[in-house]
Design a protein around this motif. Sequence first.
Motif, mmCIF file in Angstrom:
data_model
loop_
_atom_site.group_PDB
_atom_site.id
_atom_site.type_symbol
_atom_site.label_atom_id
_atom_site.label_comp_id
_atom_site.label_asym_id
_atom_site.label_seq_id
_atom_site.Cartn_x
_atom_site.Cartn_y
_atom_site.Cartn_z
ATOM 1 N N ARG A 138 0.813 -1.158 0.050
ATOM 2 C CA ARG A 138 0.043 -0.013 -0.062
ATOM 3 C C ARG A 138 1.033 1.292 -0.104
ATOM 4 N NH1 ARG A 138 -3.595 -2.033 5.128
ATOM 5 N NH2 ARG A 138 -1.173 -2.842 5.324
ATOM 6 N N PRO A 139 0.346 2.488 -0.597
ATOM 7 C CA PRO A 139 1.217 3.487 -0.498
ATOM 8 C C PRO A 139 1.711 3.974 0.866
ATOM 9 C CG PRO A 139 -0.735 3.918 -1.882
ATOM 10 C CD PRO A 139 -0.990 2.682 -1.058
ATOM 11 N N TYR A 140 2.931 4.223 0.823
ATOM 12 C CA TYR A 140 3.337 4.956 1.955
ATOM 13 C C TYR A 140 3.786 6.440 1.894
ATOM 14 C CZ TYR A 140 8.036 4.465 -0.222
ATOM 15 O OH TYR A 140 9.221 4.602 -1.279
ATOM 16 N N PHE A 141 3.497 7.057 0.531
ATOM 17 C CA PHE A 141 3.887 8.312 0.392
ATOM 18 C C PHE A 141 2.676 8.578 -0.760
ATOM 19 C CE2 PHE A 141 5.463 12.386 -1.187
ATOM 20 C CZ PHE A 141 5.471 13.089 -0.084
ATOM 21 N N ARG A 142 2.280 9.735 -0.801
ATOM 22 C CA ARG A 142 1.486 10.244 -1.900
ATOM 23 C C ARG A 142 1.695 11.945 -2.244
ATOM 24 N NH1 ARG A 142 -5.029 8.968 -1.336
ATOM 25 N NH2 ARG A 142 -4.737 9.471 -3.654
ATOM 26 N N TRP A 143 1.299 12.204 -3.533
ATOM 27 C CA TRP A 143 1.770 13.472 -4.161
ATOM 28 C C TRP A 143 0.531 14.384 -3.923
ATOM 29 C CZ3 TRP A 143 6.600 13.092 -4.718
ATOM 30 C CH2 TRP A 143 7.288 11.943 -5.125
ATOM 31 N N PRO A 144 0.455 15.263 -2.917
ATOM 32 C CA PRO A 144 -0.609 16.107 -2.726
ATOM 33 C C PRO A 144 -0.497 17.352 -3.626
ATOM 34 C CG PRO A 144 1.077 16.373 -0.764
ATOM 35 C CD PRO A 144 1.367 15.376 -1.837
ATOM 36 N N ALA A 145 -1.647 17.617 -4.138
ATOM 37 C CA ALA A 145 -1.544 19.087 -4.895
ATOM 38 C C ALA A 145 -1.717 20.329 -3.897
ATOM 39 C CB ALA A 145 -2.368 19.080 -5.848
ATOM 40 N N ARG A 146 -1.234 21.266 -3.915
ATOM 41 C CA ARG A 146 -1.292 22.461 -2.976
ATOM 42 C C ARG A 146 -1.358 23.564 -3.550
ATOM 43 N NH1 ARG A 146 -0.100 21.404 2.313
ATOM 44 N NH2 ARG A 146 -1.205 23.655 2.550
ATOM 45 N N PHE A 147 -2.179 24.772 -3.154
ATOM 46 C CA PHE A 147 -2.049 26.221 -3.255
ATOM 47 C C PHE A 147 -1.095 26.965 -2.646
ATOM 48 C CE2 PHE A 147 -6.388 25.172 -4.770
ATOM 49 C CZ PHE A 147 -6.404 25.695 -5.768
ATOM 50 N N ALA A 148 -0.215 27.731 -3.326
ATOM 51 C CA ALA A 148 0.684 28.536 -2.452
ATOM 52 C C ALA A 148 0.409 30.146 -2.972
ATOM 53 C CB ALA A 148 2.189 28.279 -2.773
ATOM 54 N N ALA A 149 0.449 30.990 -1.989
ATOM 55 C CA ALA A 149 0.374 32.311 -2.349
ATOM 56 C C ALA A 149 1.160 33.278 -1.776
ATOM 57 C CB ALA A 149 -1.127 32.792 -2.106
ATOM 58 N N ARG A 150 1.275 34.629 -1.776
ATOM 59 C CA ARG A 150 2.318 35.528 -1.190
ATOM 60 C C ARG A 150 1.498 35.748 0.337
ATOM 61 N NH1 ARG A 150 6.064 38.898 -2.876
ATOM 62 N NH2 ARG A 150 5.671 40.074 -1.128
ATOM 63 N N ALA A 151 2.289 35.373 1.103
ATOM 64 C CA ALA A 151 1.908 35.683 2.463
ATOM 65 C C ALA A 151 1.307 36.896 3.156
ATOM 66 C CB ALA A 151 3.030 35.376 3.694
ATOM 67 N N LEU A 219 9.043 22.910 -0.603
ATOM 68 C CA LEU A 219 10.382 23.121 -0.665
ATOM 69 C C LEU A 219 10.651 24.431 -1.213
ATOM 70 C CD1 LEU A 219 11.852 19.930 -2.387
ATOM 71 C CD2 LEU A 219 12.254 20.393 -0.366
ATOM 72 N N TRP A 220 9.885 24.903 -1.951
ATOM 73 C CA TRP A 220 10.147 26.233 -2.533
ATOM 74 C C TRP A 220 9.653 27.413 -1.407
ATOM 75 C CZ3 TRP A 220 5.968 29.975 -4.095
ATOM 76 C CH2 TRP A 220 6.522 31.069 -4.665
ATOM 77 N N VAL A 221 8.511 27.367 -0.889
ATOM 78 C CA VAL A 221 8.288 28.542 -0.022
ATOM 79 C C VAL A 221 9.296 28.231 1.399
ATOM 80 C CG1 VAL A 221 5.680 28.339 -0.343
ATOM 81 C CG2 VAL A 221 6.705 26.879 1.279
ATOM 82 N N GLY A 222 9.762 27.392 1.545
ATOM 83 C CA GLY A 222 10.850 27.299 2.633
ATOM 84 C C GLY A 222 12.037 27.552 2.366
ATOM 85 N N GLY A 223 12.499 27.865 0.858
ATOM 86 C CA GLY A 223 13.863 27.808 0.380
ATOM 87 C C GLY A 223 14.143 29.273 0.125
ATOM 88 N N LEU A 224 15.347 29.614 -0.174
ATOM 89 C CA LEU A 224 15.992 30.855 -0.395
ATOM 90 C C LEU A 224 15.342 31.638 -1.780
ATOM 91 C CD1 LEU A 224 19.598 30.496 0.293
ATOM 92 C CD2 LEU A 224 18.080 31.271 1.857
ATOM 93 N N GLU A 225 15.114 30.864 -2.619
ATOM 94 C CA GLU A 225 14.394 31.338 -3.903
ATOM 95 C C GLU A 225 13.212 32.271 -3.437
ATOM 96 O OE1 GLU A 225 15.215 31.452 -7.168
ATOM 97 O OE2 GLU A 225 17.141 30.809 -6.666
ATOM 98 N N ALA A 226 12.303 31.697 -2.660
ATOM 99 C CA ALA A 226 11.093 32.459 -2.295
ATOM 100 C C ALA A 226 11.337 33.552 -1.600
ATOM 101 C CB ALA A 226 10.030 31.358 -1.497
ATOM 102 N N GLY A 227 12.210 33.503 -0.595
ATOM 103 C CA GLY A 227 12.715 34.721 0.304
ATOM 104 C C GLY A 227 11.492 34.925 1.202
ATOM 105 N N ASP A 228 10.905 34.245 1.729
ATOM 106 C CA ASP A 228 9.999 34.117 2.884
ATOM 107 C C ASP A 228 8.576 35.043 2.107
ATOM 108 O OD1 ASP A 228 11.133 32.791 4.744
ATOM 109 O OD2 ASP A 228 12.232 34.739 5.172
ATOM 110 N N CYS A 229 8.853 34.836 0.780
ATOM 111 C CA CYS A 229 7.529 35.664 0.229
ATOM 112 C C CYS A 229 5.968 35.024 0.322
ATOM 113 C CB CYS A 229 7.757 35.730 -1.264
ATOM 114 S SG CYS A 229 7.345 34.577 -2.195
#
Length: 288
Positions: A138-151, A219-229
């Motif tokens: 059975r699956p032990y991990f799945r690929w969720p879809a998410r929304f991300a926006a400016r904080a 990974l993006w929202v927590g990384g340097l590329e996003a810059g906490d945006c």
Amino acid sequence: MTATLKTFVLVTALYSAFVPRAGSQERPNGAPDTVTVPNFWNPRSRGERVEAPQTGRAVRFLTDDEFPPLHFAGPDGTPTGFAVELARAVCEKLAIACTMQARRFDTLLDGLADKQGDVVAAAIPLTPALRARFSATRPYFRWPARFAARADRGLAVPSAGTLAGRSVAVLGGSAHAAYLAAFFPKAEAKAFADLASAEGAVKRGEVDCVFADGLSLALWVGGLEAGDCCALVGGAYLENRYFGEGIGLVTRQEDAALSRALDDALQRVWDEGRYAELYLRFFPVSPF
């Protein structure tokens, strides 16, 4: 070190807090209240303990070393990552000796079929085509879809109503674009050729949000590329028809007894809190 691995290392090093997420997942003992640890196991499925078949040799796991945080090469070159360490935890639970060999991703299933290994622990989607050739837990991990926006935009929890007239970045021709069109028909989809461009548009305020793979966005929202945006908004979307069944431990069909033992061990690894421990270690920002 690949760009993806660099991003993962940086996110892990800089991570300091999680955003609470509501959901139906059961929280195991010891998991912080601010983290949603996904639960893919049915408590009604628990049965008698299944022992691994005794073959007189180590069970050989095959993996890839270029897909963090699921599987990648550690500082000493040894395979590690969530899928790899979960496999090792399963081996401990079954009290069997196991080896871990890294191979090129596109050779893993052929290597399994050719008996160069016994189990594949990698991000290979569970599909009807795979099940026609192999067995899988059975699956032990799945690929969720998410929304991300400016904080700083205060975007409401996404719904068909709150996204009406809002611009949403998606990858053109993707499952996420199809899902957005089906369930958020009044949103204004803006198609991009790649995820980095879509994320950049959100960061610059050119679109209201992005809808894409939750692991990549985490990974993006927590990384340097996003810059906490930016931050993840709303919950996780897991519809199989759009986003697949997830990933499991894959074996040859004739090794059904081994597959059943692996499945049982995964359940016990979850029950005893080891799954949550590994999840928190390898997902510095939870995609769920």
